[in-house]
Design a protein around this motif. Structure first.
Motif, PDB file in Angstrom:
ATOM      1  N   PRO A 201      10.959   1.161  20.363  1.00 20.55           N
ATOM      2  CA  PRO A 201      11.577   0.673  19.125  1.00 20.55           C
ATOM      3  C   PRO A 201      12.457  -0.545  19.407  1.00 20.55           C
ATOM      4  O   PRO A 201      12.943  -0.733  20.533  1.00 20.55           O
ATOM      5  N   SER A 203      15.429  -1.215  18.798  1.00 18.50           N
ATOM      6  CA  SER A 203      16.786  -0.982  19.311  1.00 18.50           C
ATOM      7  C   SER A 203      16.808  -0.789  20.826  1.00 18.50           C
ATOM      8  O   SER A 203      17.857  -0.867  21.439  1.00 18.50           O
ATOM      9  N   ARG A 204      15.632  -0.532  21.444  1.00 25.45           N
ATOM     10  CA  ARG A 204      15.610  -0.400  22.904  1.00 25.45           C
ATOM     11  C   ARG A 204      14.752  -1.469  23.569  1.00 25.45           C
ATOM     12  O   ARG A 204      14.528  -1.437  24.780  1.00 25.45           O
ATOM     13  N   GLN A 262      22.131  -5.104  19.004  1.00 29.54           N
ATOM     14  CA  GLN A 262      22.939  -3.892  18.834  1.00 29.54           C
ATOM     15  C   GLN A 262      24.061  -4.102  17.831  1.00 29.54           C
ATOM     16  O   GLN A 262      24.398  -3.202  17.060  1.00 29.54           O
ATOM     17  N   LEU A 263      24.660  -5.290  17.848  1.00 23.38           N
ATOM     18  CA  LEU A 263      25.706  -5.562  16.867  1.00 23.38           C
ATOM     19  C   LEU A 263      25.139  -5.505  15.456  1.00 23.38           C
ATOM     20  O   LEU A 263      25.784  -5.011  14.533  1.00 23.38           O
ATOM     21  N   GLY A 264      23.915  -5.987  15.291  1.00 22.13           N
ATOM     22  CA  GLY A 264      23.292  -6.000  13.963  1.00 22.13           C
ATOM     23  C   GLY A 264      23.107  -7.421  13.440  1.00 22.13           C
ATOM     24  O   GLY A 264      22.781  -7.622  12.277  1.00 22.13           O
ATOM     25  N   ASP A 267      19.630  -8.699  11.771  1.00 21.92           N
ATOM     26  CA  ASP A 267      19.092  -8.035  10.577  1.00 21.92           C
ATOM     27  C   ASP A 267      18.764  -9.076   9.504  1.00 21.92           C
ATOM     28  O   ASP A 267      19.568  -9.956   9.208  1.00 21.92           O
ATOM     29  N   SER A 286      33.230  -7.604  12.090  1.00 20.84           N
ATOM     30  CA  SER A 286      32.831  -6.708  10.993  1.00 20.84           C
ATOM     31  C   SER A 286      31.795  -5.685  11.442  1.00 20.84           C
ATOM     32  O   SER A 286      31.561  -4.706  10.746  1.00 20.84           O
ATOM     33  N   TYR A 287      31.174  -5.912  12.593  1.00 19.17           N
ATOM     34  CA  TYR A 287      30.163  -4.969  13.096  1.00 19.17           C
ATOM     35  C   TYR A 287      30.719  -3.969  14.101  1.00 19.17           C
ATOM     36  O   TYR A 287      29.986  -3.126  14.601  1.00 19.17           O
ATOM     37  N   LEU A 288      32.001  -4.086  14.426  1.00 19.74           N
ATOM     38  CA  LEU A 288      32.580  -3.150  15.392  1.00 19.74           C
ATOM     39  C   LEU A 288      32.879  -1.815  14.717  1.00 19.74           C
ATOM     40  O   LEU A 288      33.323  -1.778  13.568  1.00 19.74           O
ATOM     41  N   PRO A 289      32.670  -0.706  15.417  1.00 23.54           N
ATOM     42  CA  PRO A 289      33.113   0.576  14.865  1.00 23.54           C
ATOM     43  C   PRO A 289      34.634   0.548  14.676  1.00 23.54           C
ATOM     44  O   PRO A 289      35.344  -0.100  15.455  1.00 23.54           O
ATOM     45  N   LEU A 306      32.665  -1.566  23.515  1.00 25.15           N
ATOM     46  CA  LEU A 306      31.517  -1.111  22.719  1.00 25.15           C
ATOM     47  C   LEU A 306      30.265  -1.007  23.574  1.00 25.15           C
ATOM     48  O   LEU A 306      29.521  -0.024  23.491  1.00 25.15           O
TER      49      LEU A 306
ATOM     50  N   TYR B 197      35.564  -6.939   5.689  1.00 25.58           N
ATOM     51  CA  TYR B 197      34.188  -6.499   5.549  1.00 25.58           C
ATOM     52  C   TYR B 197      33.785  -5.747   6.804  1.00 25.58           C
ATOM     53  O   TYR B 197      34.125  -6.147   7.912  1.00 25.58           O
ATOM     54  N   HIS B 199      30.392  -3.779   8.727  1.00 21.40           N
ATOM     55  CA  HIS B 199      28.946  -3.561   8.741  1.00 21.40           C
ATOM     56  C   HIS B 199      28.600  -2.532   9.807  1.00 21.40           C
ATOM     57  O   HIS B 199      29.118  -2.615  10.920  1.00 21.40           O
TER      58      HIS B 199
END
Lengths: 451, 451
Positions: A201, A203-204, A262-264, A267, A286-289, A306, B197, B199
């Motif tokens: 996939p 993501s890997r 991985q950050l996104g 997309d 904004s993509y960090l947990p 991360l 924001y 994500h």
């Protein structure tokens, strides 16, 4: 006399146009170069005879009818989604067609009709697809001719930057469609390995990538393509235990690209209506947990946590070099993450005028002959002249031009929607490419029993 | 007398149909229940007067014209993509319309025309969307009316299995569209947190999920929805620093679901033409990286290594319980991974006839009043009767039915394509829902300065 209509005069058409013009007098061809941009079309025929340049709107059915009806053969260098209009006109007006693009589903559906009219629509005769098909099938058939039984087929291609022009921490610059590079691999890669289906996939895909050695050039990393299985039948490898096609990158590219994935940031499925409210730094944050974003440390340190990597890791250098940590406003409104990333990358991964690109293609075939195991490696390394005359454009345009020549000479006559996987196409094309320096190096090694 | 046409008589229409039939004599309504399946439509009106059942093909323009032209109000319970045909007919034939579905882009574009004709097309008046809108806006307006300044809005909804029927290691069964559950979250979740924001890409959506306490019920976990930002304007929360909507699941669901996502089993972007050549076990193995797949250990041990979890981890129990480790052939050909997974889940996450589902909805609003900080929590827990009369179906159908009643009584007359976010809609609907036991519990707490 034969009339050739070339639709599209962009960078990737230059070597095609020049090749055909250089042979126009000899073969009594009359060539029309048609492009939206008349000046561009004119510049490509400058200094040649037997040639006309014209302005042309490929979306206008009347213009297509007018020009296609006067041609004997049409070469479409249009963006892939426009080919189908040209193809339908060619079918209706009884004209042969050649393109360097993948056969779309819509084009495939026209096969029987094209065949019934005795027309030839030759496609996928550029670099990838094109030279990859021709060199692979040629090699496969050579091994079979001497009685070899093929166990594994690997094929790798990369559009890279030449080592002497490699001056950024990604060791990469755009030499082709940037959007395709940003979206590369989305979905799932599929291949066969030792008679087992394998899936990777997205993501890997860029995690723990493998490496290959390109003889005389060095070690490169690769990630598997989505479509390896597509070629089983075309290459006559229906029963092969292992088939894998991959994309080559300079070592260290994938580990850093993986962080963007991985950050996104790659997309392409949603639009940020608020993109221009954000700086690149805020966007990345904004993509960090939440548990990481709220820590009172630098963004670089947050990313290190991360991704569980060292704060001095080269991947973070690569991200920083792109400008992703800067408080500079994103200049786009209503853009997807992939579009924002592409915009930024285009400002960083630009070819300078004197930069040279480099195409690397390598096939590795493992086979058994007289109960011994062999590995046949064949590699092509081709370096461009500059940012305008790229190796990419040359290797897309020349095979197509040679194919067109042989269609007009009556050497390629198989009717239908075809690709260059038969000897009457690949033999003359590969032979002529070799005479102008586009030549695969071949290495044959015997494998030990346990490898 | 008013004629009501209800198109679609499936499970989710039962409570709607029965509510309207129970009030038909009182209000002098004549109700036509139209469905492809005549027997189904007939079963829904059994024992009631003022009602007719008819067979109906929603894709046939002549049938739509025939039935819609005789109605005063049309209720569409069709699959969402079919609403637009009904909506266009209603516009042309001057009929009011009600649905429980999201307003599509195509429907939104009809707003001005619908308004100009003085018609009302009321949508999103089911559960989610529906009760979520009405209860949230009602609460927001109540807090504002007393002078509160809203700082944060959280809203969570889950379609779950009732605790007394929870007898599998996932603590989940399908109570609604299985395909939506399998594809849930694909893309990127977006929300606002403290004016920033945020994500969360799909690949990290089910990792380290947060939890909330539902008063009187217990702790549930949640993952953020893709569309939290969509409601800022509709809810009058344009300037709010924090807005987040999430989906509730039983604790432990997401950690196991994450393994399916990471493996790649929820991908819906490619078809495996070879799916029926594989057993479930071989299929799962096909997603392992080579370095792990070649280890001579059990599949379960391989997964434990890939995900860096204990071989006895409950997530692996959950996967095993699904049958993913079994040497049973996949019974589908030409299916995407998501379709294969859905097929398997449907055989495992089935409601038994006497199983009860449970809807949980909880809003949490943080606000400042007289320089003090408060948190208002309002929760709805509603349990179904059995696998046929589900809480889900009841809570979709009843608000819609009550909305339809008030449209016919002339209490809802706002023209255009509307959703229930104005007091003349949400007040009477929420009030009547409360009288039949669909009632939010409210808890008000003062927050300490630093929370």
């Amino acid at each position: 006399m034969a009339n050739i209509l070339i639709i599209g005069a962009g960078r990737s058409a230059t070597s095609l146009i020049h090749y055909l013009l250089q042979h126009a007098v000899e073969y009594n061809w009359q060539i029309t170069v048609a492009d939206q941009d008349l000046a561009l079309a004119e510049s490509k025929i400058e200094g040649f005879s037997n040639a006309t340049a014209t302005t042309f709107n490929a979306k206008d059915p009347e213009q297509r009818e007018l020009f296609i009806s006067k041609a004997d053969l049409v070469v479409s260098m249009l963006p892939a989604f426009l080919h189908i209009h040209v193809a339908k006109d060619c079918l209706r007006l009884d004209k042969n067609l050649a393109t360097a693009s993948y056969v779309s589903e819509a084009l495939k559906e026209m096969h029987e009709e094209v065949k019934a009219k005795g027309l030839t629509f030759l496609n996928e005769i550029g670099l990838d697809p094109g030279i990859d098909h021709m060199s692979a099938v040629q090699m496969i058939n050579k091994i079979r001719a001497k009685g070899g039984n093929i166990n594994a087929f690997y094929s790798f291609t990369g559009g890279l930057i030449a080592p002497e022009c490699d001056n950024n921490p990604w060791h990469y610059k755009f030499t082709w469609n940037p959007r395709n590079v940003v979206l590369a691999g989305q979905g799932t890669a599929k291949f066969l390995f030792k008679n087992r289906y394998r899936h990777i996939p997205y993501s890997r895909l860029f995690v723990n990538v493998d490496r290959i050695e390109v003889p005389g050039l060095g070690t490169y990393e690769w990630y598997p393509n989505r479509t390896s299985l597509t070629y089983r039948e075309a290459y006559g490898l229906e029963d092969i235990p292992t088939i894998l096609r991959g994309t080559l990158r300079h070592q260290g590219f994938s580990a850093a690209w993986n962080l963007l994935v991985q950050l996104g940031l790659t997309d392409d499925t949603y639009v940020m209506s608020y993109a221009d409210d954000l700086t690149y730094r805020e966007w990345v944050r904004s993509y960090l947990p939440s548990r990481i974003e709220k820590l009172n440390i630098s963004l670089r340190e947050q990313l290190a946590i991360l991704f569980r990597i060292d704060v001095n890791a080269v991947e973070l250098e690569q991200l920083e070099w792109l400008g992703l940590f800067e408080e500079i406003n994103i200049p786009l409104d209503e853009a997807t993450p992939a579009q924002v990333l592409q915009h930024l990358l285009e400002s960083k991964w630009t070819l300078e005028p004197e930069d040279k690109d480099m195409i690397v293609m390598q096939h590795e075939i493992e086979y058994t002959l007289n109960e011994r195991q062999y590995k046949h490696t064949s590699s092509l390394v081709h370096i461009g002249k500059n940012a305008e005359d790229t190796a990419m454009a040359e290797l897309v345009g020349l095979p197509l031009a040679i194919g067109v020549k042989h269609m007009l000479l009556g050497n390629i006559t198989a009717p239908g929607v075809i690709i260059p996987i038969t000897p009457e196409i690949y033999n003359p094309v590969m032979e002529e490419l070799a005479t102008i320096g586009v030549r695969f190096s071949e290495v044959e090694t015997e494998l030990t029993q346990n490898s």
